[in-house]
Design a protein around this motif. Structure first.
Motif, PDB file in Angstrom:
ATOM      1  N   ARG A 215      30.787  32.696  61.725  1.00 24.91           N
ATOM      2  CA  ARG A 215      29.510  33.428  61.670  1.00 24.91           C
ATOM      3  C   ARG A 215      29.391  34.392  62.829  1.00 24.91           C
ATOM      4  O   ARG A 215      28.973  35.518  62.699  1.00 24.91           O
ATOM      5  N   ARG A 216      29.827  33.916  64.015  1.00 26.26           N
ATOM      6  CA  ARG A 216      29.549  34.755  65.200  1.00 26.26           C
ATOM      7  C   ARG A 216      30.675  35.750  65.463  1.00 26.26           C
ATOM      8  O   ARG A 216      30.441  36.773  66.071  1.00 26.26           O
ATOM      9  N   VAL A 217      31.899  35.409  65.040  1.00 20.66           N
ATOM     10  CA  VAL A 217      33.007  36.302  65.425  1.00 20.66           C
ATOM     11  C   VAL A 217      33.560  37.029  64.199  1.00 20.66           C
ATOM     12  O   VAL A 217      33.510  38.248  64.095  1.00 20.66           O
ATOM     13  N   VAL A 218      34.046  36.247  63.233  1.00 24.10           N
ATOM     14  CA  VAL A 218      34.795  36.889  62.131  1.00 24.10           C
ATOM     15  C   VAL A 218      33.889  37.837  61.350  1.00 24.10           C
ATOM     16  O   VAL A 218      34.173  39.035  61.229  1.00 24.10           O
ATOM     17  N   LEU A 219      32.769  37.326  60.902  1.00 25.41           N
ATOM     18  CA  LEU A 219      31.900  38.124  60.016  1.00 25.41           C
ATOM     19  C   LEU A 219      31.451  39.425  60.684  1.00 25.41           C
ATOM     20  O   LEU A 219      31.668  40.509  60.153  1.00 25.41           O
ATOM     21  N   PHE A 288      20.451  53.441  50.998  1.00 29.35           N
ATOM     22  CA  PHE A 288      20.046  53.609  52.403  1.00 29.35           C
ATOM     23  C   PHE A 288      19.407  52.309  52.902  1.00 29.35           C
ATOM     24  O   PHE A 288      19.770  51.778  53.960  1.00 29.35           O
ATOM     25  N   LEU A 289      18.512  51.762  52.078  1.00 31.36           N
ATOM     26  CA  LEU A 289      17.834  50.519  52.500  1.00 31.36           C
ATOM     27  C   LEU A 289      18.876  49.414  52.700  1.00 31.36           C
ATOM     28  O   LEU A 289      18.915  48.741  53.729  1.00 31.36           O
ATOM     29  N   LEU A 290      19.809  49.316  51.738  1.00 25.02           N
ATOM     30  CA  LEU A 290      20.820  48.251  51.848  1.00 25.02           C
ATOM     31  C   LEU A 290      21.652  48.471  53.106  1.00 25.02           C
ATOM     32  O   LEU A 290      21.994  47.542  53.829  1.00 25.02           O
ATOM     33  N   TYR A 291      21.960  49.751  53.347  1.00 18.65           N
ATOM     34  CA  TYR A 291      22.793  50.079  54.520  1.00 18.65           C
ATOM     35  C   TYR A 291      22.105  49.567  55.784  1.00 18.65           C
ATOM     36  O   TYR A 291      22.693  48.891  56.621  1.00 18.65           O
ATOM     37  N   LYS A 292      20.816  49.860  55.853  1.00 10.77           N
ATOM     38  CA  LYS A 292      20.047  49.384  57.035  1.00 10.77           C
ATOM     39  C   LYS A 292      20.052  47.855  57.014  1.00 10.77           C
ATOM     40  O   LYS A 292      20.200  47.203  58.043  1.00 10.77           O
ATOM     41  N   GLY A 293      19.942  47.306  55.810  1.00 10.14           N
ATOM     42  CA  GLY A 293      19.897  45.837  55.670  1.00 10.14           C
ATOM     43  C   GLY A 293      21.117  45.193  56.288  1.00 10.14           C
ATOM     44  O   GLY A 293      21.036  44.205  57.025  1.00 10.14           O
ATOM     45  N   THR A 294      22.288  45.829  56.059  1.00 14.11           N
ATOM     46  CA  THR A 294      23.523  45.184  56.576  1.00 14.11           C
ATOM     47  C   THR A 294      23.464  45.155  58.103  1.00 14.11           C
ATOM     48  O   THR A 294      23.916  44.215  58.735  1.00 14.11           O
ATOM     49  N   PHE A 295      22.860  46.200  58.696  1.00 19.34           N
ATOM     50  CA  PHE A 295      22.772  46.183  60.170  1.00 19.34           C
ATOM     51  C   PHE A 295      21.863  45.047  60.611  1.00 19.34           C
ATOM     52  O   PHE A 295      22.179  44.282  61.521  1.00 19.34           O
ATOM     53  N   ALA A 296      20.741  44.920  59.899  1.00 19.38           N
ATOM     54  CA  ALA A 296      19.801  43.838  60.277  1.00 19.38           C
ATOM     55  C   ALA A 296      20.522  42.503  60.157  1.00 19.38           C
ATOM     56  O   ALA A 296      20.491  41.662  61.065  1.00 19.38           O
ATOM     57  N   LEU A 297      21.274  42.367  59.043  1.00 15.59           N
ATOM     58  CA  LEU A 297      22.013  41.108  58.839  1.00 15.59           C
ATOM     59  C   LEU A 297      22.963  40.903  60.019  1.00 15.59           C
ATOM     60  O   LEU A 297      23.056  39.828  60.612  1.00 15.59           O
ATOM     61  N   ASN A 298      23.612  41.992  60.408  1.00 16.40           N
ATOM     62  CA  ASN A 298      24.581  41.880  61.505  1.00 16.40           C
ATOM     63  C   ASN A 298      23.889  41.441  62.780  1.00 16.40           C
ATOM     64  O   ASN A 298      24.345  40.565  63.507  1.00 16.40           O
ATOM     65  N   ARG A 299      22.710  42.050  63.015  1.00 15.04           N
ATOM     66  CA  ARG A 299      21.995  41.677  64.252  1.00 15.04           C
ATOM     67  C   ARG A 299      21.630  40.208  64.193  1.00 15.04           C
ATOM     68  O   ARG A 299      21.814  39.460  65.137  1.00 15.04           O
ATOM     69  N   TRP A 300      21.181  39.777  62.998  1.00 10.35           N
ATOM     70  CA  TRP A 300      20.779  38.371  62.888  1.00 10.35           C
ATOM     71  C   TRP A 300      21.984  37.478  63.148  1.00 10.35           C
ATOM     72  O   TRP A 300      21.921  36.479  63.863  1.00 10.35           O
ATOM     73  N   LEU A 301      23.146  37.897  62.646  1.00  7.74           N
ATOM     74  CA  LEU A 301      24.350  37.065  62.793  1.00  7.74           C
ATOM     75  C   LEU A 301      24.729  36.949  64.261  1.00  7.74           C
ATOM     76  O   LEU A 301      24.982  35.875  64.786  1.00  7.74           O
ATOM     77  N   THR A 302      24.748  38.115  64.916  1.00  7.55           N
ATOM     78  CA  THR A 302      25.315  38.075  66.276  1.00  7.55           C
ATOM     79  C   THR A 302      24.227  37.982  67.344  1.00  7.55           C
ATOM     80  O   THR A 302      24.522  37.729  68.492  1.00  7.55           O
ATOM     81  N   GLY A 303      23.013  38.282  66.942  1.00 10.66           N
ATOM     82  CA  GLY A 303      21.983  38.247  67.971  1.00 10.66           C
ATOM     83  C   GLY A 303      22.069  39.462  68.872  1.00 10.66           C
ATOM     84  O   GLY A 303      21.271  39.642  69.787  1.00 10.66           O
TER      85      GLY A 303
END
Lengths: 306, 251, 364, 343
Positions: A215-219, A288-303
Motif C-alpha cells: 500500500r505504501r510503496v508499490v502502489l 478530469f475528475l477521475l484524474y484528480k481522483g487518482t491523485f487524491a487516492l495517492n495522497r490517501w495511500l501515502t499520506g
C-alpha cells in the motif's frame, strides 16, 4: 544539441534578406512540416469543424445556413444523458475490473516471470494484436446455450440446464474486460520493469508487512502507470459500441450505438455530431475528475502531498 | 511458481481462442459437438472471393498508412534534429491518444461530407494515417531523446553536415523504434474497426467490415478458419516486435 | 599547423554570463591545458571553439581566417568527447574511417591510413568489433584515433580520461603526450584535475568562475608564481596569508597578517599596488615549509605551533599545524629521511619555518 | 512566411497523392453506354448484370446504400443527378413521389408488366403504378422451434421462459406494438405513443435480441424460441435444414415491396426502361429469387408456396411507414434500448 542558427545580428550575415536565403534557412521546417500539415488538416480541422457544425444548420446542398441550437435541443433529453451515464459506467467498470485482473498479471510477469517473462508477455500480446471481432466470435462459441461453458458446467453437473449467458450485460462486460485487459496490463508491466525490487526489501526491513509495503510503496510508485492504464481503457471503452451490439443482442444503448445510428442516416448526421460533442465533453469532464481522483487516492495511500 | 490466479487469467484469455481454432476443423457447423476432422472450411475460405478482396484492401491500407506515418514521422524528427525549438511541437501529437477514436471518426466523417469528399479508400487511408502519426511521432521522439547528443556532435565535428549526420547516424539508431512503431501502427490499422465502419463508405470493404457482416449473419466455420490463419500470421509479427529491444518500452 | 585565437569571446546562457570577454592566443602545435573548477565555462569555451555552442559576441580565429560563424562540419578541427561518443552501430574500423569516408577519399587510402593508426594505437585485433564490446581504455584509443585520422589543425579534448581508473588514465596521459609530440598538432585539453594539467601541458590556462581567464603560463609559472589567490589555491594547495604591508625595503617586504604574524617576503620587482600598509596576500606552498621538534637556524620566517592532525600518504606526510596565533597551516613533507629523526606525532609542539624567497606576494 | 509556403507545398502533395488516385480510374474507362443504379447491396446479382451487358451492350454502375433514409437524403442532396434508376421500399416511393424526384414510367416500353402478379400492383403508395414497379417482395413471418399458430399480439404477451427475437428497425417495432394496441392506424397521438413505448418495454424482459440477420444463428443454437423476421431468413434456415416452423402471423400481414423507379433527372430513359423490362423477365426473377430467397413478382413463379396463397386469400397487406415524427420515434427507441428490465 544546441541550435546552430546563424545569429542574424552578427556582422557576417547582414546581407539583404533575399527569398533564397530564407528558403534555405527554413528548409528543415519544410521537410518536417508534412506531419504538422497532416495533423492540422485531418485531426484538428475535423474536430473544430465538428464542433462548429454541431451548432449550425446547412442547406441541403451543403452551404452554410445559420447557427442553431436545434440539434442540441433534440438530444438534451433525460434518456440521452442516461445513455451517456451508462457509457461512463461501462467505461468505469471495465477500467476497474481490468485493473483488478491486470495488476496481478503484470506484477507476476514482471517480477516473478523469471525465464518465462517474455513468453508470458508474448501470450498477453497475441490476443491484443489479432482482430477483436474474431474474439467476439470466439466468445459466441463459448457463451451460447450449447456453448463450451455450458457444456463444461453440465458435464461437471454444477448446473442442471444451460444458463443463459449470451445477449446479457454479463456477456458485454466479460467481453469488454477480455478486450481491454492488455491495454491495462502493458503500461503497468513496462513500469514494473523499471521498478527496482530493492524498494520492497527496504520497506520490509523497516518492519512493514507485505500489505503495508504494497500500500505504501508499490502502489504509489506505480500510480502513474496505473493512471495511464486506467485512461487507456476508460476513454475507448466509453466509445465502444460493437461489443455491446454483438454480445448484448443490441438490447443496450451506449454512446457509440446512438452515434452510429445517427451518423449512418445522412439527415440525422448533425444530431449525431451534436451528441458526439456533448458526450465527448462529458467524457472529458469525467476524465478530469477521475484524474484528480487518482491523485487524491495517492495522497490517501501515502499520506504525502503528491 | 506462477500463482493459480494468474493461470486462471491466462485460461480466460485463451479458452475462446482454443475453442475457435479447434472448431475450425470440425466438419459440422458448431451446434453439434465434435463431429469429425475436415479441412473443408479452409477450402471454402480460399474460394470466397470477397473475403480475400477485403483482406487485400485492409493489407494495402495498413501498409500504406504505416509507411506514410513513418515517412512523415522521420521527416518531423529530422526537423527536430535540425531545429531544437521544433520539440515544442511534439505535444501536438499527444492528443491523438487522448481524444477517443469514436469522436475522431465522427469528426472525420462529418469533415469529409462537409467538403463533399467521397468516402472510400482515400478517406480510410487518411483516417488510419492520422492514427498512425499519433503513435509514430511520440515513440520516435522518445527514442530520439534517448540518443546522447554527443553522437550527433561527433559526426558533425568529423565533417558530416547536419543532413548527412541525420542519415548516417540518427536514422540508423532510430531503426528499432521505427520497427516497433511501424509494427504497432500496422497492426492497429489492420485490425481497426471504428474508422473502417465510418470512413470507408460503401465502396471499400476492409477485413473488419467483412467480419462484422459475417458475424452479424451468424456462425460460419469459414470465419473460424480465417481466425486460425490470422492468429498464426500474428505470431511472427509479435516475435518481430519482441526482437527489437525497444518493443516493450513502447507502452 | 594553424592555431586558435579568441578575441573578446563572450556568451550568456539562461541569464548567467558563461564566457566573459575571453581573449587568448594559443601557440600552434603545443599541448595546452584548459584548467578550472567545474562550472567555470571551460567546457563551454571548448564547445564554442568547436562550434557546438554559438557565441554572443567576439570572434574565433583558426590561423588567420574567422571561423566564428562557420558551421561545425566546416571547421577543420576535431573533438574527443568525455563519453567517447563512438557510433554504436558502426564497427571500430568504420568509426575511425568515418571522417575520411565523409570526405570521399579513395578506398585504398582510407584502408591504409586506418591500418596504420590501428597499429600505432595497438588496437589492431579490435577492428571488427563494436564499441560496446571494448573496455574503457580501448574505446578511448578508438575515439582519439577517429579524431586524428583526418589530421585536423586542432584537437579539442574534453576531459577524455575522466571515466578511466587512475592507473589507466596515467598511462593514457603519457601516450597523449607522445602522440602530440609526434603529430605536432595543437591540443586543447580541458580538465578539472590540476595534477593532470601540470604534468601534460606545455601551457596552462586557468579559468575562474564567471568565465574569465585568471592566468596563462607554463605549468611552473602557474604553480610557482600564481597571479592571484584563486590560481594559487586552485593549482595545488597552498597556505594563504591576508594582511597589510608593514615596511618595504628594496628587495624585501614585511607583511603583518590578519592574525598578526609578521612575515618577510623577498620581492623581485615592485608592482604599482605595492604601497605601505595597503592589503596584499602571501602564498606559501606546504612543501616549502620545514617542520621539526627543535627550532631551526637561519630561516627568515620562524613560528611555533601544535600539530592538530597528521595525514600519512606513504611517499609523503601532511601535517596540519595550529600556530600560537591560532592560524592553521598545512605542511607537506616527503618521507625520504636518510637518517632516523625524532617522530613528530599528534599534539607535539613544533617549529615551523620557511624562507622569504619561497613566499609569493599577490594583490588582494 | 516561408513556412506557410512550405506547408502549402505539403498540402498540394497530399491532395495530389490522395485524390488523383480516386479520380484516375474514370479517365481510363472506355466510354460505353451505361446507367447508374442506386440500390441495396444485394438487389441484383452480378451474373444478371453481365448477361444484361452482353445482350444490350449497356453497362450498369451499382451505387449501394444501406437504408431508405440514406437514399432519400442523398437523392435530395443532388436532386437525383448522377443516378438513373433506384430501388426503394414502398414508403420511400411515397416520399420520393411527393418530392417529385422520380419520373413516370412508360408502361408501353415494358411488355413484362403483364407478367407481374396483379396482387402486387395498384397498392396505396402508387395506385396506378405510375412511377414505380414492384421487383421483389417479402412478407414478415413468425419463426419458432415447434409448430405453433401465433399472432404478433401473442409476442407481446408473457411467453413464460420463451425468448423472442424482434426487429432492430424502430419503425417496424412501433407499428407492431401500435397494431396490437389500436388495430390499423396511420398516425399515433402522443398518448398512444406512450402506451406503445410501455408495451415495448414490458416485452423487453423476454427479448433475446433486436436483430434480423443473426436471428437465424440464435434459433439454430437454441438461444431463442420465437422470432419475427422477414420470410427470406426463414426460408434460408429451411434451406440449411434447421428444424424450424415458420408461418404468417394470424392477425396482421406485414409485407415489404421493393420497387424500381426512374429518377426525374435521368436522361437515359430508354436504357432504363430496357433494364426494368429485363429485370422483370421470368429468368431474371427466377435467378434473383432463388439467390436471395425473396418472393419474385413474376406471376408464374409466385404460386409455389402456401404463404403466398394465404396472403392472396386474406388480401389485407400492411406496409411499414412512420406512425410518429422521426424525432419521437428515435427518442422512443433510445429509451427502449436504455430500459433495464429487472431480469
Amino acid at each position: 544539441m544546441e541550435t546552430i542558427l546563424l545569429p542574424e545580428n552578427t556582422s557576417a550575415y547582414n546581407r539583404p534578406k533575399n527569398f533564397k536565403r530564407h528558403l534555405k534557412k527554413e528548409a528543415p521546417f519544410g521537410v518536417g512540416s508534412g506531419a504538422l500539415v497532416w495533423q492540422f488538416l485531418f485531426f484538428y480541422a475535423p474536430l473544430v469543424l465538428m464542433l462548429i457544425s454541431s451548432f449550425s444548420r446547412f442547406h441541403i446542398d451543403g452551404t452554410f445556413e445559420s447557427f442553431t441550437f436545434a440539434h442540441f435541443k433534440q438530444i438534451l433529453k433525460i434518456d440521452y444523458f442516461l445513455v451517456i451515464f451508462e457509457s461512463l459506467k461501462l467505461g468505469f467498470t471495465t477500467a476497474c475490473s481490468t485493473l483488478l485482473l491486470g495488476f496481478p498479471l503484470a506484477y507476476t510477469i514482471a517480477l516473478k516471470g523469471g525465464r518465462f517473462k517474455s513468453f508470458l508477455l508474448f501470450l498477453v500480446i497475441i490476443p491484443f494484436w489479432t482482430n477483436f471481432l474474431l474474439h467476439i466470435y470466439a466468445w459466441f462459441f463459448v457463451l451460447e446455450k450449447g456453448g463450451f461453458l455450458n457444456q463444461v458446467l453440465l458435464w461437471t453437473n454444477l448446473i442442471q440446464e444451460p444458463i443463459h449467458f449470451l445477449n446479457t450485460s454479463f456477456a458485454v462486460h466479460l467481453m469488454m474486460v477480455y478486450y481491454y485487459l492488455p491495454f491495462m496490463t502493458l503500461p503497468i508491466y513496462s513500469s514494473l520493469e523499471k521498478f527496482d525490487p530493492t524498494l520492497i526489501e527496504a520497506s520490509m526491513d523497516l518492519g512493514a508487512t507485505k500489505f503495508q509495503t504494497f500500500r505504501r510503496v508499490v502502489l504509489p510508485v506505480l500510480m502513474p502507470a496505473i493512471r495511464t492504464g486506467f485512461f487507456l481503457v476508460f476513454i475507448p471503452a466509453f466509445g465502444e459500441f460493437v461489443i455491446p451490439e454483438l454480445m448484448g443482442g443490441d438490447k443496450f444503448m451506449y454512446v457509440g450505438s446512438v452515434v452510429s445510428q445517427f451518423i449512418m442516416g445522412e439527415k440525422t448526421a448533425p444530431i449525431g455530431i451534436a451528441f458526439t460533442v456533448l458526450s465527448g465533453g462529458i467524457l472529458l469532464a469525467a476524465s478530469f475528475l477521475l484524474y484528480k481522483g487518482t491523485f487524491a487516492l495517492n495522497r490517501w495511500l501515502t499520506g504525502g502531498h503528491r | 511458481m506462477i500463482p493459480l490466479f494468474v493461470f486462471a487469467i491466462y485460461l480466460f484469455l485463451y479458452v475462446p481462442i482454443i475453442v475457435l481454432v479447434l472448431f475450425s476443423f470440425n466438419s459440422k457447423s458448431f451446434p453439434s459437438p465434435w463431429d469429425g476432422f475436415t479441412l473443408h472450411w479452409y477450402k471454402e475460405l480460399f474460394q470466397s472471393k470477397d473475403l480475400w478482396a477485403s483482406f487485400t484492401t485492409s493489407l494495402t491500407v495498413s501498409i500504406l498508412s504505416t509507411l506514410l506515418s513513418l515517412f512523415m514521422g522521420v521527416c518531423f524528427i529530422y526537423y527536430i534534429s535540425r531545429r531544437q525549438k521544433g520539440e515544442s511541437l511534439v505535444p501536438l501529437f499527444y492528443s491523438n491518444l487522448i481524444v477517443p477514436e469514436l469522436v475522431l471518426a465522427i469528426g472525420l466523417v462529418s469533415y469529409f461530407s462537409l467538403f463533399q469528399v467521397p468516402l472510400g479508400f482515400q478517406t480510410l487511408l487518411i483516417a488510419h494515417t492520422v492514427l498512425g502519426l499519433g503513435f509514430a511521432i511520440p515513440i520516435l521522439f522518445v527514442r530520439y531523446k534517448e540518443l546522447p547528443p554527443s553522437l550527433m556532435e561527433a559526426s558533425l565535428i568529423l565533417g558530416a553536415g547536419p543532413t548527412k549526420t541525420f542519415f548516417k547516424i540518427t536514422l540508423p539508431l532510430l531503426k528499432p523504434a521505427l520497427l516497433a512503431s511501424g509494427l504497432l501502427i500496422f497492426v492497429i490499422s489492420f485490425d481497426d474497426f471504428l474508422f473502417s465502419y465510418f470512413c470507408a463508405g460503401t465502396s471499400v470493404e476492409t477485413l473488419s467490415l467483412y467480419l462484422i457482416s459475417s458475424i452479424r449473419f451468424g456462425i460460419s466455420p469459414v470465419v473460424n478458419a480465417l481466425s486460425t490463419i490470422l492468429l498464426f500470421l500474428t505470431i511472427p509479427l509479435a516475435l518481430l516486435f519482441f526482437s527489437s529491444k525497444k518493443g516493450t518500452e513502447v507502452f | 599547423m594553424r592555431s586558435i585565437t579568441l578575441d573578446r569571446v563572450s556568451m550568456t546562457k539562461r541569464g548567467s554570463k558563461i564566457l566573459n570577454e575571453v581573449s587568448l592566443k594559443l601557440p600552434s602545435s603545443k599541448f595546452v591545458a584548459l584548467l578550472g573548477p567545474s562550472g567555470c565555462g571551460k567546457t563551454t569555451l571548448l564547445r564554442a571553439i568547436a562550434g557546438f555552442e554559438t557565441i554572443d559576441s567576439g570572434r574565433i580565429f583558426l590561423g588567420e581566417n574567422d571561423i566564428s560563424h562557420l558551421p561545425v562540419h566546416q571547421r577543420s578541427m576535431n573533438y574527443v568527447f568525455q563519453d567517447y561518443a563512438l557510433f554504436p552501430h558502426l564497427t571500430v574500423e568504420q568509426n575511425i574511417a568515418y571522417s575520411l569516408k565523409i570526405q570521399r577519399r579513395p578506398k585504398m587510402e582510407i584502408e591504409q591510413r586506418v591500418k596504420k593508426l590501428l597499429k600505432s594505437f595497438d588496437i589492431e585485433p579490435l577492428y571488427h568489433r563494436y564499441p560496446e564490446e571494448l573496455s574503457g581504455g580501448q574505446q578511448q584509443r578508438v575515439a582519439i584515433a577517429r579524431a586524428i585520422i583526418a589530421e585536423p589543425h586542432v584537437l579539442l579534448l574534453d576531459e577524455p580520461l575522466a571515466a578511466l581508473d587512475f592507473k589507466l588514465s596515467e598511462r593514457m596521459l603519457i601516450e597523449l603526450i607522445d602522440l602530440q609530440d609526434l603529430l605536432q598538432m595543437t591540443f586543447l585539453y580541458v580538465t578539472h584535475d590540476q595534477l593532470e594539467a601540470l604534468t601534460v601541458a606545455d601551457l596552462v590556462i586557468v579559468m575562474g568562475a564567471g568565465g574569465t581567464i585568471e592566468q596563462i603560463g607554463t605549468p611552473k609559472e602557474v604553480y610557482e608564481f600564481p597571479k592571484n589567490a584563486f590560481v594559487a589555491n586552485f593549482v595545488g594547495s597552498t597556505n594563504l596569508f591576508e594582511g597589510t604591508i608593514e615596511e618595504i625595503f628594496d628587495k624585501e617586504v614585511v607583511l603583518k597578517s590578519t592574525s598578526n604574524e609578521l612575515m618577510n617576503i623577498s620581492v623581485a620587482d615592485k608592482p604599482v599596488w605595492l604601497q605601505k600598509n595597503n592589503t596584499a596576500v602571501a602564498s606559501i606552498r606546504p612543501e616549502k615549509i620545514d617542520i621539526s621538534k627543535k627550532p631551526l637556524a637561519n630561516f627568515s620566517n620562524n613560528f611555533k605551533g601544535i600539530v592538530t592532525s597528521i595525514v600519512y600518504e606513504g611517499m609523503s606526510t601532511k601535517y596540519y599545524v595550529r600556530l600560537d596565533t591560532g592560524r592553521k597551516i598545512i605542511v607537506f613533507e616527503q618521507n625520504e629521511h636518510h637518517f632516523i629523526r625524532d617522530e613528530i606525532n599528534y599534539d607535539d609542539e613544533v617549529y615551523i619555518s620557511w624562507q622569504k624567497e619561497n613566499v609569493v606576494l599577490m594583490e588582494r | 512566411m516561408v513556412r506557410v509556403f512550405y506547408a502549402f507545398l505539403w498540402v498540394l502533395a497530399i491532395y495530389f497523392a490522395i485524390f488523383v488516385g480516386h479520380y484516375s480510374p474514370s479517365w481510363f474507362q472506355t466510354p460505353v453506354k451505361s446507367i447508374d443504379f442506386f440500390c441495396w447491396g444485394d438487389t441484383i446479382e452480378p451474373e444478371l448484370l453481365e448477361e444484361f451487358e452482353q445482350t444490350y451492350k449497356i453497362h450498369v454502375n451499382i451505387h449501394p446504400f444501406s437504408s431508405n433514409e440514406e437514399m432519400i437524403v442523398k437523392l435530395k442532396a443532388v436532386q437525383g443527378k448522377g443516378y438513373d434508376l433506384i430501388c426503394a421500399s414502398d414508403y420511400a416511393i411515397r416520399i420520393l413521389k411527393e418530392e417529385n424526384l422520380i419520373a413516370p414510367i412508360d408502361h408501353g416500353q415494358i411488355p413484362n408488366i403483364a407478367s407481374i402478379d396483379p396482387y402486387l400492383l395498384h397498392q396505396n403508395f402508387d395506385p396506378q403504378n405510375e412511377v414505380s414497379l414492384p421487383v421483389e417482395w417479402e412478407p414478415y413471418v413468425i419463426v419458432s422451434n415447434e409448430p405453433t399458430q401465433l399472432g404478433i399480439a401473442d409476442l407481446f404477451q408473457d411467453q413464460g421462459k420463451k425468448r423472442i427475437v424482434m426487429t432492430p428497425d424502430p419503425v417496424e417495432a412501433i407499428m407492431y406494438a401500435a397494431y396490437t394496441l389500436f388495430g390499423k392506424t396511420d398516425q399515433l397521438s402522443d398518448v398512444q405513443l406512450k402506451e406503445v413505448a410501455r408495451l415495448l418495454k414490458s416485452q423487453k424482459k423476454s427479448i433475446e435480441a433486436y436483430v434480423d440477420h443473426r436471428a437465424k444463428y440464435l434459433i439454430e443454437t437454441g438461444n431463442c424460441d420465437l422470432a419475427l423476421i422477414r420470410s427470406g431468413f426463414a426460408r434460408l434456415m429451411e434451406k440449411d435444414k434447421v428444424p424450424i416452423h415458420y408461418s404468417l402471423p394470424n392477425d396482421w400481414h406485414f409485407i415489404n415491396i421493393e420497387n424500381l423507379a426512374i429518377t426525374a433527372s435521368s436522361n437515359k430513359k430508354d436504357e432504363v426502361h430496357t433494364f426494368i423490362n429485363f429485370f422483370l423477365s421470368k429468368n431474371s426473377q427466377k435467378v434473383h429469387s432463388e439467390n436471395t430467397l425473396v418472393f419474385p413478382v413474376h406471376k408464374e413463379l409466385t404460386t409455389e408456396t402456401k404463404i403466398v396463397a394465404e396472403i392472396h386469400e386474406k388480401n389485407d397487406p400492411q406496409f411499414f411507414h412512420y406512425l410518429a415524427k422521426e424525432e419521437d420515434t428515435r427518442d422512443l427507441w433510445v429509451s427502449l434500448k436504455r430500459h433495464q428490465p429487472s431480469e
